[in-house]
Design an enzyme around this catalytic site. Sequence first.
Site, PDB file in Angstrom:
ATOM      1  N   ASP A 218       1.696   7.325   6.676  1.00 51.20           N
ATOM      2  CA  ASP A 218       1.049   7.262   5.364  1.00 51.20           C
ATOM      3  C   ASP A 218       1.609   6.060   4.606  1.00 51.20           C
ATOM      4  OD1 ASP A 218      -0.698   8.991   3.401  1.00 51.20           O
ATOM      5  OD2 ASP A 218       1.008   8.250   2.237  1.00 51.20           O
TER       6      ASP A 218
ATOM      7  N   ASP B  28      -8.501  -2.399   0.286  1.00 52.31           N
ATOM      8  CA  ASP B  28      -9.187  -2.430   1.579  1.00 52.31           C
ATOM      9  C   ASP B  28      -8.561  -3.473   2.505  1.00 52.31           C
ATOM     10  OD1 ASP B  28     -10.866  -0.462   0.698  1.00 52.31           O
ATOM     11  OD2 ASP B  28     -12.557  -1.808   0.277  1.00 52.31           O
TER      12      ASP B  28
ATOM     13  N   GLU C 227      -5.326   6.579   3.271  1.00 51.30           N
ATOM     14  CA  GLU C 227      -4.265   5.683   3.747  1.00 51.30           C
ATOM     15  C   GLU C 227      -3.395   6.344   4.809  1.00 51.30           C
ATOM     16  OE1 GLU C 227      -2.748   7.537  -0.166  1.00 51.30           O
ATOM     17  OE2 GLU C 227      -4.647   6.923   0.725  1.00 51.30           O
TER      18      GLU C 227
ATOM     19  N   ASN D 113      -4.281  -0.055  -5.427  1.00 57.96           N
ATOM     20  CA  ASN D 113      -5.668   0.025  -5.900  1.00 57.96           C
ATOM     21  C   ASN D 113      -5.741  -0.125  -7.414  1.00 57.96           C
ATOM     22  OD1 ASN D 113      -7.087   0.322  -3.497  1.00 57.96           O
ATOM     23  ND2 ASN D 113      -6.795   2.533  -3.436  1.00 57.96           N
TER      24      ASN D 113
ATOM     25  N   HIS E  95      -9.687  -2.184  -5.703  1.00 58.64           N
ATOM     26  CA  HIS E  95     -10.001  -1.575  -4.412  1.00 58.64           C
ATOM     27  C   HIS E  95     -10.250  -2.601  -3.300  1.00 58.64           C
ATOM     28  CE1 HIS E  95     -10.036   2.676  -5.512  1.00 58.64           C
ATOM     29  NE2 HIS E  95     -10.487   2.276  -6.698  1.00 58.64           N
TER      30      HIS E  95
END
Length: 300
Positions: free
Chosen positions: A171, A188, A214, A179, A184
């Site tokens: 994770d 990405d 994630e 973010n 965002h």
Amino acid sequence: MGKIERLALPVAACAVLYWTVVDPNENARAAVMSSVLGYTRMATGWTVWNSGANGERHYGHWLVNVAAGVGTAVHGYRVVQCIFFADPTASALEPTASNIGFVSFGILSLLLLSIGLVMLVNDSLVNHARRLATVDELTGLLARRELLSRGEALIKAARLSRARLSVAVIDLDDFKTINDRYGHPAGDRVLRNFAKEVSRRLGCTDVFGRLGGEEFAIFFPQTASEQAAELIGTIQSSGHREQTREHDPWCTFSAGIDECCVNDTLSELISRADAALYRAKRKGKGRVELAKSDCDVSIA
């Protein structure tokens, strides 16, 4: 459409108009129209054939190419007949054996061509749906469903061969902060960069996929949990070096690792690795934790 086609089409239209209005000539007009139709059949077949150049030619490819070949031959025959063998006094649409054969084969080839193209469109939609089900669109990794399916298969294979199998649940740390701070699109890019960096460090038998958000998972066939932890630690170290060279932000990540036991299900294996992951989070993040399994006997 290429330059030749863009030039030939208006020339053919002018020729048809000329032999219709200025100097009516059914055979000349039929020859021009058959030339155009024959070329479109040939171009369609060639385009479809090249679209399957990677070797994956299915029934639709063959049907389109057979139909295109028949259509090209029929219209080519019509051109030759109209230019060299037609009776100037006869109508091009008289119900002769030749005209009936031309119309019949022309309609049949057009019908087969249409069916073949529909089959190709259907194949394309099926392949796209299959890819969406197996590949994560953002990272290019295995999607959750496919990842878990392969995990089940790896557990069965490990049990049959009595080989080791480890799993790492990963994770990204504080991903929401990226973010919120950078947007965002930057998040990405972080996910894509992470997937790319990890993928290039894994072995050819390792199975890497995205569980969602994630969170990721890696299955390590024929690998003990300690070896898997060592590899994950190496990837963590490389991440800090990458951060100094790239403009995009880079997340540290935490990982929980466990090794499959004799009677483990996939759910049990991932649950223990997941518990180890959250223990790593509680201990400060950016670290690897081995699961504290109750089973003492591994598959090997």
